[in-house]
Design a protein around this motif. Structure first.
Motif, PDB file in Angstrom:
ATOM      1  N   LEU A 122      34.446 -46.810  24.275  1.00 18.45           N
ATOM      2  CA  LEU A 122      33.258 -46.227  25.007  1.00 18.45           C
ATOM      3  C   LEU A 122      33.033 -44.611  24.620  1.00 18.45           C
ATOM      4  O   LEU A 122      34.210 -43.668  25.078  1.00 18.45           O
ATOM      5  CB  LEU A 122      33.267 -46.341  26.373  1.00 18.45           C
ATOM      6  N   VAL A 123      31.913 -44.149  24.398  1.00 19.11           N
ATOM      7  CA  VAL A 123      31.666 -42.698  24.469  1.00 19.11           C
ATOM      8  C   VAL A 123      30.436 -42.536  25.246  1.00 19.11           C
ATOM      9  O   VAL A 123      29.315 -43.069  24.870  1.00 19.11           O
ATOM     10  CB  VAL A 123      31.291 -42.238  22.935  1.00 19.11           C
ATOM     11  N   VAL A 124      30.763 -41.394  25.949  1.00 12.90           N
ATOM     12  CA  VAL A 124      29.601 -40.947  26.971  1.00 12.90           C
ATOM     13  C   VAL A 124      29.818 -39.208  27.158  1.00 12.90           C
ATOM     14  O   VAL A 124      30.604 -38.885  27.884  1.00 12.90           O
ATOM     15  CB  VAL A 124      29.710 -41.590  28.373  1.00 12.90           C
ATOM     16  N   GLY A 125      29.159 -38.690  26.305  1.00 10.20           N
ATOM     17  CA  GLY A 125      29.081 -37.268  26.359  1.00 10.20           C
ATOM     18  C   GLY A 125      30.390 -36.751  25.968  1.00 10.20           C
ATOM     19  O   GLY A 125      30.918 -37.202  24.783  1.00 10.20           O
ATOM     20  N   GLU A 126      31.284 -36.236  26.663  1.00  8.68           N
ATOM     21  CA  GLU A 126      32.568 -35.690  26.125  1.00  8.68           C
ATOM     22  C   GLU A 126      33.651 -36.689  26.561  1.00  8.68           C
ATOM     23  O   GLU A 126      34.877 -36.521  26.277  1.00  8.68           O
ATOM     24  CB  GLU A 126      32.890 -34.309  26.927  1.00  8.68           C
ATOM     25  N   LYS A 127      33.309 -37.882  27.335  1.00 11.73           N
ATOM     26  CA  LYS A 127      34.342 -38.704  27.823  1.00 11.73           C
ATOM     27  C   LYS A 127      34.394 -39.801  26.719  1.00 11.73           C
ATOM     28  O   LYS A 127      33.703 -40.515  26.203  1.00 11.73           O
ATOM     29  CB  LYS A 127      33.820 -39.434  29.058  1.00 11.73           C
ATOM     30  N   LEU A 128      35.719 -40.082  26.202  1.00  8.56           N
ATOM     31  CA  LEU A 128      36.059 -40.955  25.282  1.00  8.56           C
ATOM     32  C   LEU A 128      37.235 -41.978  25.871  1.00  8.56           C
ATOM     33  O   LEU A 128      38.004 -41.550  26.255  1.00  8.56           O
ATOM     34  CB  LEU A 128      36.762 -40.390  24.060  1.00  8.56           C
ATOM     35  N   LEU A 129      36.940 -43.370  25.775  1.00 11.07           N
ATOM     36  CA  LEU A 129      37.597 -44.205  26.547  1.00 11.07           C
ATOM     37  C   LEU A 129      37.962 -45.278  25.353  1.00 11.07           C
ATOM     38  O   LEU A 129      37.228 -45.923  24.916  1.00 11.07           O
ATOM     39  CB  LEU A 129      36.930 -44.974  27.463  1.00 11.07           C
ATOM     40  N   MET A 187      26.694 -44.223  24.445  1.00 13.60           N
ATOM     41  CA  MET A 187      25.843 -44.150  25.411  1.00 13.60           C
ATOM     42  C   MET A 187      24.929 -42.841  25.205  1.00 13.60           C
ATOM     43  O   MET A 187      25.389 -41.504  25.378  1.00 13.60           O
ATOM     44  CB  MET A 187      26.242 -44.118  27.054  1.00 13.60           C
ATOM     45  N   ALA A 188      23.585 -43.136  25.216  1.00 14.03           N
ATOM     46  CA  ALA A 188      22.692 -41.913  25.369  1.00 14.03           C
ATOM     47  C   ALA A 188      21.840 -41.940  26.668  1.00 14.03           C
ATOM     48  O   ALA A 188      21.543 -42.835  27.389  1.00 14.03           O
ATOM     49  CB  ALA A 188      21.505 -42.390  23.990  1.00 14.03           C
ATOM     50  N   THR A 197      25.675 -44.617  31.699  1.00 11.05           N
ATOM     51  CA  THR A 197      26.823 -44.078  32.002  1.00 11.05           C
ATOM     52  C   THR A 197      27.825 -44.718  31.756  1.00 11.05           C
ATOM     53  O   THR A 197      27.948 -45.899  31.795  1.00 11.05           O
ATOM     54  CB  THR A 197      26.782 -43.358  33.607  1.00 11.05           C
ATOM     55  N   ALA A 198      29.258 -44.228  31.940  1.00  6.07           N
ATOM     56  CA  ALA A 198      30.417 -44.691  31.942  1.00  6.07           C
ATOM     57  C   ALA A 198      30.512 -45.637  33.379  1.00  6.07           C
ATOM     58  O   ALA A 198      31.199 -47.001  33.319  1.00  6.07           O
ATOM     59  CB  ALA A 198      31.646 -44.016  32.038  1.00  6.07           C
ATOM     60  N   GLY A 199      29.860 -45.209  34.353  1.00  5.54           N
ATOM     61  CA  GLY A 199      29.743 -45.946  35.643  1.00  5.54           C
ATOM     62  C   GLY A 199      29.475 -47.220  35.374  1.00  5.54           C
ATOM     63  O   GLY A 199      29.788 -48.160  36.022  1.00  5.54           O
ATOM     64  N   PHE A 200      28.172 -47.274  34.586  1.00 12.25           N
ATOM     65  CA  PHE A 200      27.624 -48.520  34.426  1.00 12.25           C
ATOM     66  C   PHE A 200      28.336 -49.687  33.816  1.00 12.25           C
ATOM     67  O   PHE A 200      28.467 -50.784  34.308  1.00 12.25           O
ATOM     68  CB  PHE A 200      26.169 -48.346  33.474  1.00 12.25           C
TER      69      PHE A 200
END
Length: 525
Positions: free
Chosen positions: A39-46, A247-248, A80-83
């Motif tokens: 998962l990529v959400v902005g600067e967050k990479l998981l 995620m956009a 979002t990552a939260g979703f």
């Protein structure tokens, strides 16, 4: 009749024997491919391993809050990552997310909370200047918990819902995993129960047809709570093959083009309105899009000319998609010739998708209303026995309300709708729901809502009103907003009349209204 309508035993056994239903819960989907980027959400990479751990902790935290198997949670989070984390945590608990859309407001959310006896409601703090916490405050007492991604104020912060993972009760893969929302021909949307078995097949089979693999990078540009970006193949289909989801925050060309180039996106899905705006933006957007291997377009009909334009402007292979949250999906195939892709909306995903096309006389035909059943098409809406008696045939075929024409190749061409649903750029607007609210307007004596053709949106909403001083579109938008309706349901046009035309049996003649409203020199009936 129970709230959930299962598949008959003989068909369930057939789908399992065919390998469609594997008896795997959706929550296990991210336990594979631990070292790969998930998962990529902005600067967050998981990575998958990191996402898996976060989901385990969130599931344990939700359990401590009292969320349990069988509970329902209204989820109104953005891309979002939260979703993603909340969805998978609920899957693992055996709790069931109800995916509301970002545009929904008090009317729609209140109905979802009440109709499902939801125990919790998850929202962002603010998006685009709208404060979802204020919306949650207006629902006080209708849910036990409000979870907020961001600044929670007096509510529970989603970031704080975390605990040491514990062993959870097993989840029944044949049970309901989540609820999607129907486009709705009545005043409120119907809830579509999707099981772990059927929805995982939906995602996996779609990933195969669309050519996804572990090296694929999928851009979720549309709101993630829609069926299209969630599992066609979408987020779940990408996870099923070990690919990466990006995620956009919005489907704007600015953001999408930047992410396509930056993250080397290979697959994405949009509605025609967005696709055409992307094509227009090529004139000034400098980003390179050569990584894009497939652009899916669905949610509303794309004309042959528009399809050719998109392929020319964006330079990516195009796939037309026609489907419904209730189940049946149709895709043009990757090896279909371009002229076929341009002029049709695909053929059924599964060999066991059963399609009937019935003409006006109720007899089989090559052109008419589409009826369907299969391994991922529901057998009934949630807790809606009366509606189910008309929406489904006695032998379990779903009456889609879509008018289609079948080509000799088996591909379908969408030709319209039987039901009164306006497809406004992919957003489904129930004419009956809007009419019900507009009839309460003090200036309106009578009203009928119809769809008008529109070059960009496909269809736009027109309110044909009988009033001494017809309200403007701006006034009606404000009025409907004050009644808690989503903004996209407001009429795009007001067409004043002295009386509504009637059929010989006394019903409002919407065909004649369409003729009047599109006449270059409109006259009263």
């Amino acid at each position: 009749m129970t709230a959930f309508t299962p598949w008959p035993d003989d068909l369930a056994e057939r789908y399992r024997a065919a390998g469609y239903w594997r008896g795997e819960p959706l929550g296990d989907l991210i336990r594979q491919h631990p070292s790969r980027l998930a998962l990529v959400v902005g600067e967050k990479l998981l990575t998958y391993r990191q996402l898996d751990r976060r989901v385990d902790r969130l599931a344990a935290g939700l359990s401590e809050l009292g969320v349990a198997s069988g509970d329902r949670v209204v989820v109104q989070l953005g891309n979002t990552a939260g979703f993603v984390e909340l969805s998978f945590a609920l899957f693992r608990l055996g709790a069931q997310p109800i995916y509301a859309l970002p545009a929904h407001r008090e009317h729609e959310i209140g109905y979802l909370c009440d109709a499902t006896e939801a125990v919790a409601y998850a929202v962002p703090d603010t998006v685009g200047g709208f404060d979802y916490r204020e919306l949650a405050r207006r629902l006080t007492g209708r849910v036990k918990q409000v979870l907020v991604e961001g600044d929670a104020e007096e509510f529970v912060s989603l970031a704080d819902v975390s605990a040491e993972p514990t062993e959870l009760p097993p989840v029944d893969p044949a049970g309901v995993a989540l609820y999607l929302l129907s486009g709705g021909t009545t005043g409120t949307p119907k809830l579509i129960p999707r099981t772990h078995d059927d929805y995982l097949y939906n995602a996996r089979a779609s990933a195969e047809v669309c050519g996804l693999d572990a090296d694929s990078v999928y851009l979720a540009a549309l709101p993630a709570g829609h069926n299209f970006p969630l599992a066609c193949p979408g987020i779940l289909g990408t996870f099923a093959v070990g690919g990466t989801v990006v995620m956009a925050g919005s489907p704007s060309a600015d953001e999408a083009y930047r992410l396509i180039e930056q993250e080397q996106v290979t697959h994405t899905a949009v509605v025609p309105t967005v696709a055409l705006l992307w094509a227009e933006a090529r004139a000034w957007q400098p980003e390179r899009l050569d990584s894009l291997q497939l652009l899916q377009v669905g949610g509303a009909k794309l004309s042959a000319d528009q399809a050719a334009q998109l392929r020319s402007e964006l330079g990516a292979p195009l796939q037309q998609v026609f489907g419904m949250a209730e189940g049946l999906l149709n895709y043009t195939r990757l090896d279909d010739p371009a002229d076929l892709v341009d002029r049709c909306q695909g053929r059924p995903l599964s060999l066991d998708d059963e399609v009937r096309i019935l003409g006006p006389d109720g007899q089989p035909a090559d052109s008419g209303e589409l009826y369907t059943r299969g391994p991922y098409t529901i057998r009934g809406y949630y807790n809606a026995p009366d509606h189910n008696r008309t929406a489904f045939t006695p032998d379990g075929f779903y009456r889609s309300g879509d008018l289609v024409r079948r080509l000799p190749s088996g591909h379908l061409v969408v030709e319209g709708r039987v039901k009164q649903v306006i497809n406004r750029g992919g957003d489904k607007v129930s004419a009956e729901e809007v009419e019900e609210h507009l009839r309460s307007h003090p200036a309106i004596r009578d009203v009928a809502v119809i769809a008008l053709p529109h070059d960009l949106l496909g269809e736009q909403t027109c309110a044909c009103v009988v009033a001494d001083n017809p309200p403007s579109t701006k006034e009606l938008a404000f009025y409907l907003r004050s009644r808690g309706l989503a903004a996209y349901k407001a009429p795009d046009r007001v067409f004043p009349l002295s009386a509504l035309p009637l059929t010989p049996i006394g019903k409002i003649d919407k065909r004649h209204l369409l003729t009047l409203a599109t006449d270059p020199e409109p006259r009263d009936p």
